[in-house]
Motif scaffolding. Structure first.
Motif, mmCIF file in Angstrom:
data_model
loop_
_atom_site.group_PDB
_atom_site.id
_atom_site.type_symbol
_atom_site.label_atom_id
_atom_site.label_comp_id
_atom_site.label_asym_id
_atom_site.label_seq_id
_atom_site.Cartn_x
_atom_site.Cartn_y
_atom_site.Cartn_z
ATOM 1 N N GLU A 76 -4.433 25.734 4.785
ATOM 2 C CA GLU A 76 -5.548 24.938 4.270
ATOM 3 C C GLU A 76 -5.341 24.601 2.796
ATOM 4 O O GLU A 76 -5.682 23.507 2.339
ATOM 5 N N LYS A 130 -4.878 20.928 1.030
ATOM 6 C CA LYS A 130 -5.652 20.509 -0.139
ATOM 7 C C LYS A 130 -4.754 20.115 -1.311
ATOM 8 O O LYS A 130 -4.999 19.103 -1.991
ATOM 9 N N ASN A 186 -14.755 23.136 -5.078
ATOM 10 C CA ASN A 186 -13.872 22.574 -4.048
ATOM 11 C C ASN A 186 -13.086 23.650 -3.308
ATOM 12 O O ASN A 186 -12.720 23.469 -2.147
ATOM 13 N N THR A 238 -13.117 24.195 0.705
ATOM 14 C CA THR A 238 -11.854 24.309 1.433
ATOM 15 C C THR A 238 -11.871 25.518 2.372
ATOM 16 O O THR A 238 -11.470 25.430 3.531
#
Length: 229
Positions: free
Chosen positions: A31, A35, A52, A56
């Motif tokens: 992940e 990102k 953020n 995520t």
């Protein structure tokens, strides 16, 4: 394309993943790659912000607490690689000696790792509470930040944790949050870079000893008068 990561980044990822045991290490790393892109670097990790990163992690596992996310953020972006432990306070009979006699200031330091100023006001893991006079300082409390609140509610909660202090020392703080801190009669002081606690409190002790400003003199005088009563 070179997808290799350094040993330092690998160590950060491993330590950070331990803070979110609900997520498997592979899913956690994948992940972050989604990102940040490949390869993951220290520079890319420092581009993350608490909001953020939380979003995520939530994509992988909805059952993530804000405190876990903040610890992951601290591990991934800190100047040194660490599990972000709190400092220990004296126990037993030594605990009875905590605190400094006479007039002093109470300082809240936003911290993530041991006795360091290395946390942002909105995302730090804890506040370290120090008493400081003109010659010395002492850690008297460690106050963990335990909340999933966001926005203004989170700011109110954070201010409530330190409202008995006189100074907030932090890496950064937004304008609205700083205004609330000031309204709670605290002076917010920002440092540009993470600092050892000695580099934060030694200059303050010297100001108290040599030439405290009027507002500081007033606080110290009020305490002196209380001690005399």
């Amino acid at each position: 394309m070179n997808t290799a990561i350094t040993e330092q980044v690998a160590l950060r990822l491993g330590l950070a993943a331990k803070a979110v045991p609900q997520i498997e290490l592979k899913a956690f790393v994948n992940e972050l790659i989604s990102k940040l892109g490949q390869p993951i670097t220290e520079k890319k990790l420092r581009s993350l912000n608490p909001k953020n990163l939380y979003q995520t992690l939530m994509k992988v596992e909805r059952d993530i607490e804000r405190g876990q996310s903040n610890q992951v953020y601290a591990i991934l972006t800190s100047a040194e690689i660490s599990t972000m432990k709190a400092p220990d306070l004296p126990s037993g009979s030594e605990a009875n000696t905590l605190g400094i006699d006479g007039p002093k200031l109470r300082v809240a330091v936003s911290s993530n790792n041991n006795e360091q100023l290395d946390g942002h006001f909105g995302s730090c893991l804890r506040f370290l509470i120090y008493e400081v006079n003109g010659t010395q300082w002492q850690l008297v409390e460690v106050r963990p930040v335990i909340t999933d609140k966001t926005g203004l509610s989170r700011t109110d909660y954070l201010v409530s944790l330190i409202k008995d202090c006189h100074i907030l020392s932090t890496l950064s703080i937004g304008g609205p949050a700083a205004a609330k801190v000031v309204r709670a009669d605290l002076l917010p002081i920002k440092k540009d870079l993470p600092s050892n606690i000695e580099d934060v409190l030694q200059p303050l002790a010297e100001v108290i000893h040599n030439n405290p400003p009027p507002w500081m003199k007033k606080i110290l005088k009020e305490q002196e008068n209380k001690d005399e009563c």
